[in-house]
Design a protein around this motif. Structure first.
Motif, mmCIF file in Angstrom:
data_model
loop_
_atom_site.group_PDB
_atom_site.id
_atom_site.type_symbol
_atom_site.label_atom_id
_atom_site.label_comp_id
_atom_site.label_asym_id
_atom_site.label_seq_id
_atom_site.Cartn_x
_atom_site.Cartn_y
_atom_site.Cartn_z
ATOM 1 N N THR A 55 -0.462 10.633 1.704
ATOM 2 C CA THR A 55 0.109 11.782 2.415
ATOM 3 C C THR A 55 0.507 12.910 1.475
ATOM 4 O O THR A 55 0.818 14.002 1.917
ATOM 5 C CB THR A 55 1.371 11.358 3.206
ATOM 6 N N LYS A 114 7.404 12.088 0.309
ATOM 7 C CA LYS A 114 6.218 12.872 -0.049
ATOM 8 C C LYS A 114 6.002 14.045 0.875
ATOM 9 O O LYS A 114 5.446 15.055 0.488
ATOM 10 C CB LYS A 114 4.960 11.987 0.063
ATOM 11 N N VAL A 133 8.126 -3.477 -1.394
ATOM 12 C CA VAL A 133 8.291 -2.149 -0.780
ATOM 13 C C VAL A 133 9.679 -1.599 -1.075
ATOM 14 O O VAL A 133 10.562 -2.324 -1.523
ATOM 15 C CB VAL A 133 8.151 -2.222 0.774
ATOM 16 N N GLY A 134 9.875 -0.326 -0.748
ATOM 17 C CA GLY A 134 11.198 0.283 -0.790
ATOM 18 C C GLY A 134 11.945 -0.049 0.495
ATOM 19 O O GLY A 134 11.353 -0.587 1.441
ATOM 20 N N ARG A 135 13.241 0.323 0.537
ATOM 21 C CA ARG A 135 14.079 -0.092 1.673
ATOM 22 C C ARG A 135 13.586 0.461 3.006
ATOM 23 O O ARG A 135 13.718 -0.196 4.040
ATOM 24 C CB ARG A 135 15.528 0.321 1.429
ATOM 25 N N GLN A 155 10.866 0.504 4.293
ATOM 26 C CA GLN A 155 9.790 -0.283 4.920
ATOM 27 C C GLN A 155 10.225 -1.694 5.330
ATOM 28 O O GLN A 155 9.417 -2.450 5.881
ATOM 29 C CB GLN A 155 8.578 -0.371 3.986
ATOM 30 N N ALA A 178 8.482 0.925 -5.167
ATOM 31 C CA ALA A 178 7.331 0.062 -4.891
ATOM 32 C C ALA A 178 6.458 -0.210 -6.129
ATOM 33 O O ALA A 178 6.353 -1.349 -6.601
ATOM 34 C CB ALA A 178 6.491 0.681 -3.778
ATOM 35 N N GLY A 209 0.830 -1.210 0.000
ATOM 36 C CA GLY A 209 0.000 0.000 0.000
ATOM 37 C C GLY A 209 0.858 1.251 0.000
ATOM 38 O O GLY A 209 2.063 1.188 0.247
ATOM 39 N N ILE A 210 0.221 2.366 -0.300
ATOM 40 C CA ILE A 210 0.901 3.668 -0.249
ATOM 41 C C ILE A 210 -0.008 4.632 0.513
ATOM 42 O O ILE A 210 -1.241 4.590 0.361
ATOM 43 C CB ILE A 210 1.202 4.199 -1.678
ATOM 44 N N LYS A 234 16.002 2.760 -2.697
ATOM 45 C CA LYS A 234 16.020 4.011 -1.930
ATOM 46 C C LYS A 234 16.479 5.143 -2.836
ATOM 47 O O LYS A 234 17.669 5.383 -3.000
ATOM 48 C CB LYS A 234 16.948 3.866 -0.719
ATOM 49 N N ILE A 235 15.507 5.808 -3.449
ATOM 50 C CA ILE A 235 15.801 6.968 -4.288
ATOM 51 C C ILE A 235 15.939 8.171 -3.351
ATOM 52 O O ILE A 235 15.152 8.327 -2.411
ATOM 53 C CB ILE A 235 14.653 7.194 -5.324
ATOM 54 N N GLY A 250 10.390 8.128 -6.386
ATOM 55 C CA GLY A 250 10.898 7.172 -5.389
ATOM 56 C C GLY A 250 9.860 6.092 -5.111
ATOM 57 O O GLY A 250 10.165 4.892 -5.121
HETATM 58 N N1 AQP Z 1 12.685 7.391 -1.741
HETATM 59 C C1 AQP Z 1 12.173 6.194 -1.951
HETATM 60 N N2 AQP Z 1 12.818 5.294 -2.728
HETATM 61 C C2 AQP Z 1 12.304 4.054 -2.951
HETATM 62 N N3 AQP Z 1 11.114 3.646 -2.411
HETATM 63 C C3 AQP Z 1 10.442 4.516 -1.630
HETATM 64 N N4 AQP Z 1 9.264 4.434 -0.968
HETATM 65 C C4 AQP Z 1 9.046 5.593 -0.326
HETATM 66 N N5 AQP Z 1 10.034 6.451 -0.546
HETATM 67 C C5 AQP Z 1 10.923 5.817 -1.354
HETATM 68 C C6 AQP Z 1 8.377 3.284 -0.994
HETATM 69 O O1 AQP Z 1 7.126 3.741 -1.498
HETATM 70 C C7 AQP Z 1 6.070 3.048 -0.826
HETATM 71 C C8 AQP Z 1 5.068 4.044 -0.298
HETATM 72 O O2 AQP Z 1 5.395 4.509 0.925
HETATM 73 P P1 AQP Z 1 4.358 5.146 1.938
HETATM 74 O O3 AQP Z 1 3.380 6.011 1.280
HETATM 75 O O4 AQP Z 1 3.786 4.093 2.797
HETATM 76 O O5 AQP Z 1 5.256 6.058 2.851
HETATM 77 P P2 AQP Z 1 6.759 6.153 3.032
HETATM 78 O O6 AQP Z 1 7.450 4.846 2.907
HETATM 79 O O7 AQP Z 1 7.013 6.846 4.324
HETATM 80 O O8 AQP Z 1 7.101 7.045 1.749
HETATM 81 P P3 AQP Z 1 7.212 8.585 1.576
HETATM 82 O O9 AQP Z 1 7.077 8.888 0.141
HETATM 83 O O10 AQP Z 1 8.453 9.071 2.238
HETATM 84 O O11 AQP Z 1 5.969 9.197 2.292
HETATM 85 P P4 AQP Z 1 5.860 10.033 3.623
HETATM 86 O O12 AQP Z 1 6.582 11.299 3.342
HETATM 87 O O13 AQP Z 1 4.420 10.180 3.831
HETATM 88 O O14 AQP Z 1 6.526 9.276 4.726
HETATM 89 C C9 AQP Z 1 6.739 2.157 0.224
HETATM 90 O O15 AQP Z 1 6.867 0.853 -0.287
HETATM 91 C C10 AQP Z 1 8.082 2.781 0.402
HETATM 92 O O16 AQP Z 1 9.069 1.858 0.835
#
Ligand code: AQP
Length: 325
Positions: free
Chosen positions: A10, A195, A143-145, A147, A21, A6-7, A182-183, A16
């Motif tokens: 936010t 985000k 997921v991305g790293r 998570q 993901a 899920g995403i 991890k972008i 990224g």
């Molecule tokens: N920078 C990134 N590079 C690779 N993968 C990323 N993910 C997030 N940022 C990167 C992956 O995207 C999915 C969605 O994540 P999310 O919405 O659950 O929240 P997050 O992981 O906390 O991502 P954000 O974009 O940084 O959102 P905010 O700012 O709200 O915290 C996940 O699979 C995540 O690993």
């Protein structure tokens, strides 16, 4: 395999999120049973605007489809539509050591970022995420790293529950992309693209070409010259090379070679053109989907019904095993 991810609604889905993901979701959808949701309950743990949340939730569904998810192949739903997520989270809370939650990197980062809003939900976020995963007995979680630590907790809780109450849950595994897990941020390449950071630091999947160009041309790069992949000494250029390599489907070595002897501006200009071209079909599809509100709602109703059937069965089994009537 049953796949779930899920995403959060936010903010805008960025490159990224896509490379870490969404891109994996899209390639997994053909061979697996895939369940994807909008993690709206998770998004309540950081400051948000209740007046725009509904719009943002629908926009995420549109983004999933615009990026390439096929609603005929996958199940898409909104997390808060299935009450079993929060119910199972409570039950899992009772077997989750507090120390496991206090050491979570995301909790520490977000507690620093949102100092005036360190709520209990922020600490408990990983238990709700474990519940999201275990409720559907999911085997793989793309997921991305950032998570992976949370998926690891879901494994721990599944094992713990199974030992205590009898075999119930599948132990899930994270699925990470080989490259792009991890972008990094465009304005601070030592931090991940996020985000909830300033909009200058990320490129949204639906960003207009002019803005893409501006952001990439002004991306923070490193002192010195030379287009070389070295994430420690040259985090900015390495991040741009990673994005270039993933969007062009060329190995980093090949990209480095193509820009040998060139300055940073040449790489940035070429990357901006590449990103604009790559995202063009996403922008088109998003515009088209934004007109189809009834269709989007239909997808969510179908998704809800399907997810609900699985969630009810698991929760019933869990309650019985835990001794509830
Ligand atoms: N920078 C990134 N590079 C690779 N993968 C990323 N993910 C997030 N940022 C990167 C992956 O995207 C999915 C969605 O994540 P999310 O919405 O659950 O929240 P997050 O992981 O906390 O991502 P954000 O974009 O940084 O959102 P905010 O700012 O709200 O915290 C996940 O699979 C995540 O690993």
């Amino acid at each position: 395999m049953r796949i779930l991810s899920g995403i959060q609604p936010t903010g805008e889905i960025h490159l990224g999120n896509y490379l870490g993901a969404l891109k994996q979701w899209i390639s997994l959808q053909n061979e697996n049973e895939c369940i994807f949701f909008v993690a709206d309950l998770h998004s309540l743990t950081v400051p948000y605007n209740p007046k725009t949340l509904q719009k943002s939730i629908i926009e995420k569904v549109i983004s999933y489809i615009a990026a390439g998810l096929d609603p005929e192949k996958v199940t898409i739903f909104v997390q808060s539509h299935i009450k079993e997520h929060t119910e199972l989270a409570w039950l899992l809370n009772t077997i989750c050591p507090l120390s496991e939650l206090e050491r979570m990197t995301q909790y520490k980062d977000k507690a620093k970022k949102f100092k005036s809003n360190i709520n209990a939900g922020l600490l408990d976020y990983p238990v709700l995420m474990a519940s999201d995963i275990l409720l559907y007995k999911s085997e793989g979680v793309p997921v991305g790293r950032d998570q992976t630590q949370h998926v690891e907790l879901a494994r721990t809780l599944a094992r713990k529950f199974n030992q205590k109450f009898g075999k119930t849950f599948v132990e899930p595994k994270d699925i990470l992309p080989k490259q792009g897990a991890k972008i990094m941020s465009l304005t601070d390449p030592k931090k991940k693209m996020s985000k909830t950071d300033s909009s200058q630091s990320y490129i949204s999947l639906f960003e207009d070409p002019e803005s893409i160009k501006k952001k990439i041309m002004s991306a923070t790069t490193d002192s010195g010259k030379g287009i070389k992949f070295d994430p420690i000494k040259k985090p900015g250029i390495s991040n741009l090379l990673t994005i270039y390599s993933l969007l062009s489907d060329k190995p980093i070595k090949e990209v480095e070679k193509a820009f040998k002897g060139e300055g940073y501006a040449a790489l940035k200009k070429s990357l901006a053109d590449l990103v604009i071209e790559f995202l063009e079909p996403f922008r088109k599809k998003q515009k088209e989907m934004a007109q189809r509100e009834v269709y989007i709602k239909e997808i969510l109703t179908r998704g809800k019904d399907k997810a609900q059937r699985i969630a009810e069965i698991t929760l019933q089994e869990v309650k019985e095993k835990m001794g509830l009537i």
